[in-house]
Design a protein around this motif. Structure first.
Motif, PDB file in Angstrom:
ATOM      1  N   ILE A 313       0.854  -1.190   0.000  1.00  0.00           N
ATOM      2  CA  ILE A 313       0.000   0.000   0.000  1.00  0.00           C
ATOM      3  C   ILE A 313       0.890   1.240   0.000  1.00  0.00           C
ATOM      4  CG2 ILE A 313      -1.878   1.212   1.123  1.00  0.00           C
ATOM      5  CD1 ILE A 313      -2.545  -1.610   0.134  1.00  0.00           C
ATOM      6  N   TRP A 554      -4.415  -1.717  -5.122  1.00  0.00           N
ATOM      7  CA  TRP A 554      -4.792  -0.323  -5.328  1.00  0.00           C
ATOM      8  C   TRP A 554      -4.888  -0.050  -6.820  1.00  0.00           C
ATOM      9  CZ3 TRP A 554      -0.899   2.727  -7.690  1.00  0.00           C
ATOM     10  CH2 TRP A 554       0.387   2.206  -7.663  1.00  0.00           C
ATOM     11  N   TRP A 567      -6.617   4.787  -5.233  1.00  0.00           N
ATOM     12  CA  TRP A 567      -7.682   4.213  -4.418  1.00  0.00           C
ATOM     13  C   TRP A 567      -7.272   2.840  -3.895  1.00  0.00           C
ATOM     14  CZ3 TRP A 567     -11.966   7.503  -4.584  1.00  0.00           C
ATOM     15  CH2 TRP A 567     -12.099   8.334  -5.704  1.00  0.00           C
ATOM     16  N   ARG A 568      -7.820   2.479  -2.738  1.00  0.00           N
ATOM     17  CA  ARG A 568      -7.642   1.140  -2.184  1.00  0.00           C
ATOM     18  C   ARG A 568      -8.692   0.218  -2.794  1.00  0.00           C
ATOM     19  NH1 ARG A 568      -6.041  -3.230   0.047  1.00  0.00           N
ATOM     20  NH2 ARG A 568      -5.391  -3.315   2.239  1.00  0.00           N
ATOM     21  N   ILE A 575      -5.843   6.869  -1.127  1.00  0.00           N
ATOM     22  CA  ILE A 575      -4.466   6.708  -0.657  1.00  0.00           C
ATOM     23  C   ILE A 575      -3.687   8.008  -0.836  1.00  0.00           C
ATOM     24  CG2 ILE A 575      -2.340   5.378  -0.942  1.00  0.00           C
ATOM     25  CD1 ILE A 575      -4.075   3.105  -2.065  1.00  0.00           C
TER      26      ILE A 575
END
Length: 612
Positions: A313, A554, A567-568, A575
């Motif tokens: 991430i 992501w 985006w997650r 993010i």
């Protein structure tokens, strides 16, 4: 042997005789009846969708009104508390706290600067609820040409560098998002109106090819400055020049926030002085991620604690290169080695070496299509030896990059006047081309022959992606549909109907999720085998490109609002976010997930390094 009289001499039917149809006539009548019933079904389906949308909007309106009533009641209760009572309560709390510590610390009354008048509080809330950004009308968006982006000037308020990278972090659960889909150039009142269906447009004409890139310059001012993740948990980026004179004391502005509660995604459209966290409203900021159930019920998504943390991430991204292409960059791709970036503009693809720091000049220029036609998509094979280019022409160009001077080794010609998007099969043997006539053309790259065409879209096919196992193909179109195709059987498996044109999509490499970028500014993340989906609302205008990271955790999207959003997967926790100086038309993520490349309307590409 009896002879049959010619038709002109056949005896007409007398009264009482039955009229007999031939088999072909009967089949034609059945076909006509079927087509009529199919048209009725489609019409009723659209009406049902419209009613469902209206129901959803009424629910949103109800939630918003309920929240406003709660705020008014809270303000009325606060008005009944006098300053003396407030000081007494605070003094008692301080005495209790200090009873466990050394004496000698003077106690002071609560500062009068903390008092917030009820009228100003309500005014600030009303301003926040009613803020709506300007958007170009749908007709303009559908019919403008990339040429309008060519000479797009930078906004006067925009410095030439240092794009802002920040993240809204958590998902505000206070109220539904302000609707942007139906804005037509004027600020809307706080009460949302039911959405209208985006009509299916007619077939694309050769003289005026429409596509997701036929867009006007963005009207939003760019706001610059860098905000770190550490600062986001308890600080707010400085608001922009929205206008307004409300002010709060520094003590009130320093309200502490939980990192998993909402963070305001666009502080520049918030009136200066509106509290960054209204008590009792989950931080007082709008939710931007919603879960949509099978029956259309929308609920804000509570993000899990590890939404923005963990292996794979990103923490943020930093700009490391600017590639001045010289024309609007409608297509970008990055090589497997991450050494070379390819940018497609008008009539050519330029090749850049990004392995070394410093200013950049293209190391090669590949003249493709016609000089005045835009490149719409380019794909490089994993071995780095072959580049496939498509755009506003009926031919695809296949380039041999292994030679000292790159050369065209083949051209693939179809009947469609333009190609809007390309995809390559996992085994690198087949190329799929999204055509402006709605067809998906399948090419054998080894034999350079047309293998098959998938027909279904009734308007231009604008975007495409393929599953990692190579068995399913996903396509989006200007006919407001997303379709899934079985590549083994050569047939359509699924169709998802929307009320907005589809401009971009991506299939998650590791899961059963499909992210779709809309002309309406929404991003929707669909589960491919269940009715579950998420709807994300951080973009302010058309979502022009979308790409998943290869790890699948992501994805990024870009839009006409100058934004790059990360985006997650799948619930869309933000993010990070980058504001560029013009519409961001294209994007790509490197195979090692370490770099992001974007192409924009101000004639340049930008390379970001992803920081973990």
């Amino acid at each position: 042997m009896t002879s049959v009289p010619p038709p002109s001499l056949q005896v007409p039917l007398q009264a009482g005789q039955s009229f007999k149809f031939t088999v072909l006539e009967t089949l034609d009548r059945i076909k006509e009846e079927f087509q009529f019933l199919q048209a009725q079904y489609h019409s009723l389906k659209l009406e049902c969708e419209k009613l469902a949308s209206e129901k959803t909007e009424m629910q949103r309106h109800y939630i918003m009104v309920s929240h406003q009533q709660q705020v008014v009641q809270a303000v009325e209760r606060a008005k009944q508390v006098t300053m003396a009572e407030l000081n007494t309560i605070i003094g008692q709390q301080q005495l209790q706290h200090l009873s466990h510590h050394a004496p000698g610390i003077p106690l002071t009354p609560h500062p009068s600067g903390l008092s917030l008048g009820a009228s100003s509080g309500l005014l600030a809330l009303t301003g926040a609820l009613g803020v709506s950004a300007h958007m170009t009308s749908k007709d303009e968006r559908n019919h403008l040409d990339p040429e309008n982006l060519r000479g797009e000037p930078l906004e006067p308020s925009s410095p030439p560098c240092s794009p802002a990278l920040h993240s809204p972090h958590g998902n505000g659960l206070a109220r539904p998002p302000t609707l942007r889909k139906e804005l037509t150039g004027t600020p809307s009142p706080p009460v949302p109106s039911p959405p209208s269906h985006s009509p299916n447009t007619s077939k694309i004409k050769d003289s005026a090819l429409r596509s997701p890139f036929s867009l006007a310059p963005s009207t939003y001012p760019a706001h610059f400055g860098v905000v770190s993740h550490a600062g986001l948990n308890g600080e707010l980026a400085s608001p922009g020049n929205f206008g307004g004179s409300l002010s709060l004391s520094p003590q009130m502005s320093a309200y502490t926030r939980n990192p998993n509660v909402a963070y305001e995604s666009r502080p520049h459209i918030r009136p200066p002085g509106l509290s960054t966290a209204l008590p009792g409203s989950s931080g007082g900021k709008p939710a931007y991620s919603f879960h949509v159930s099978a029956d259309g019920q929308m609920q804000p998504v509570p993000f899990p604690p590890d939404a923005l943390h963990g292996p794979g991430i990103p923490r943020h991204a930093r700009q490391i290169h600017t590639l001045n292409h010289g024309e609007v960059v409608c297509a970008v791709t990055i090589s497997t080695s991450t050494r070379h970036v390819y940018t497609g503009g008008k009539g050519c693809v330029k090749v850049w070496d990004i392995s070394q720091p410093g200013s950049k000049s293209p190391m090669a220029q590949l003249d493709c299509l016609n000089r005045d036609n835009y490149i719409r998509s380019c794909k490089i094979l994993p071995d780095g030896r072959t580049l496939i280019v498509g755009g506003e022409a009926s031919t695809l160009s296949i380039w041999d990059l292994a030679t000292p001077t790159p050369r065209i080794k083949a051209e693939l010609t179809s009947s469609a006047p333009a190609c809007y998007a390309l995809a390559i099969s996992p085994d690198n043997k087949v190329c799929f081309s999204c055509c402006s006539d709605g067809n998906i053309v399948v090419w054998d790259l080894h034999n350079q022959t047309l293998v098959r065409q998938f027909q279904g879209h009734t308007d231009g096919a604008s975007c495409i992606d393929i599953s990692n196992d190579g068995t399913k193909l996903w396509t989006g179109g200007l006919d407001n549909t997303v379709r899934c195709w079985d590549l083994r059987e050569g047939r359509q498996l699924q169709q998802h109907d929307f009320t907005s044109q589809i401009f971009s999509l991506g299939y998650c490499p590791t899961g059963e999720w499909l992210a779709v970028g809309m002309e309406s500014s929404n991003v929707e993340v669909l589960h491919v085998s269940k009715p579950d989906k998420y709807q994300l609302h951080l973009h302010e205008s058309c979502v022009l490109s979308l790409k998943f990271a290869y790890c699948g955790k992501w994805f990024v999207s870009t839009g006409k609002d100058n934004l790059l959003n990360a985006w997650r997967t799948p619930y869309g926790a933000s993010i990070f976010q980058s504001k560029e100086s013009s519409s961001v038309l294209s994007c790509d993520v490197s195979p090692d997930d370490k770099y992001i490349v974007t192409g924009s309307g101000d004639k340049k590409a930008t390379v970001y390094e992803v920081v973990y």
